[in-house]
Motif scaffolding. Structure first.
Motif, short mmCIF file in Angstrom:
data_model
loop_
_atom_site.label_atom_id
_atom_site.label_comp_id
_atom_site.label_asym_id
_atom_site.label_seq_id
_atom_site.Cartn_x
_atom_site.Cartn_y
_atom_site.Cartn_z
N VAL A 1 2.72 2.13 10.63
CA VAL A 1 3.02 3.56 10.71
C VAL A 1 1.79 4.37 11.16
O VAL A 1 1.94 5.39 11.84
N HIS A 2 0.58 3.89 10.87
CA HIS A 2 -0.60 4.63 11.31
C HIS A 2 -0.98 4.33 12.76
O HIS A 2 -1.89 4.94 13.30
N ASN A 3 -0.29 3.37 13.38
CA ASN A 3 -0.58 3.05 14.79
C ASN A 3 0.58 3.42 15.71
O ASN A 3 0.44 3.34 16.93
N GLU B 1 0.85 -1.18 0.00
CA GLU B 1 0.00 0.00 0.00
C GLU B 1 0.89 1.23 0.00
O GLU B 1 1.94 1.24 0.62
N GLU B 2 0.43 2.26 -0.72
CA GLU B 2 1.20 3.49 -0.80
C GLU B 2 0.96 4.33 0.46
O GLU B 2 -0.17 4.52 0.87
N HIS B 3 2.03 4.82 1.04
CA HIS B 3 1.91 5.67 2.22
C HIS B 3 2.61 7.01 1.95
O HIS B 3 3.78 7.03 1.61
N HIS B 4 1.87 8.10 2.13
CA HIS B 4 2.45 9.44 2.03
C HIS B 4 3.04 9.77 3.39
O HIS B 4 2.36 9.72 4.41
N HIS C 1 2.74 -3.24 8.21
CA HIS C 1 3.51 -2.02 8.47
C HIS C 1 2.76 -0.75 8.12
O HIS C 1 3.19 0.34 8.47
N HIS C 2 1.63 -0.89 7.41
CA HIS C 2 0.90 0.32 7.04
C HIS C 2 -0.20 0.64 8.05
O HIS C 2 -0.12 1.66 8.72
N ARG C 3 -1.18 -0.26 8.19
CA ARG C 3 -2.31 0.07 9.06
C ARG C 3 -2.63 -0.99 10.11
O ARG C 3 -3.33 -0.71 11.07
N GLU C 4 -2.13 -2.23 9.92
CA GLU C 4 -2.70 -3.30 10.72
C GLU C 4 -1.90 -3.74 11.94
O GLU C 4 -2.49 -4.08 12.95
ZN LIG Z 1 -0.57 5.65 5.02
#
Ligand SMILES: [Zn+2]
Ligand SMILES: [Zn+2]
Length: 104
Positions: free
Chosen positions: A66-68, A31-34, A58-61
């Motif tokens: 990074v989002h947690n 997934e793309e992360h800004h 590593h993105h949301r879960e």
């Molecule tokens: Zn993101």
């Protein structure tokens, strides 16, 4: 759409798996992360290529997503600033983003 200056999507790896776990596995769930948060900064992230590709853990879960996880967020912001400054300058970073993330 600009190209990331941090990470080549074509590699198929997760940016954090590689840097933190030396895990070069190819992912199908990238997934793309800004990297820079907020609406205005998301636009700037796009313009300057400050984005990375992450696995879902590593993105949301995951707990290290990074989002947690504020430490992961800071880690990426620092990397983004370093990559930006090799192409532009520290003064330009400060003018655009207003904060020195390498100081943390
Ligand atoms: Zn993101
Ligand atoms: Zn990952």
């Amino acid at each position: 759409m600009s190209k990331s200056i941090l990470h080549d999507k074509k590699e198929g790896t997760c940016y954090l798996c590689v840097l933190q776990n030396q895990d070069y596995a190819l992912r199908t769930d990238l997934e793309e992360h800004h990297v820079m948060p907020g609406t205005a900064n998301r636009r700037l992230s796009e313009r300057y290529g400050l984005k990375v590709y992450l696995c879902r853990q590593h993105h949301r879960e995951g707990p290290g997503a990074v989002h947690n996880n504020i430490q992961q967020q800071c880690f990426l912001q620092k990397k983004a600033q370093e990559a930006f400054e090799t192409r532009h300058s520290h003064a330009e970073w400060m003018r655009i983003f207003g904060r020195d993330y390498t100081a943390f």
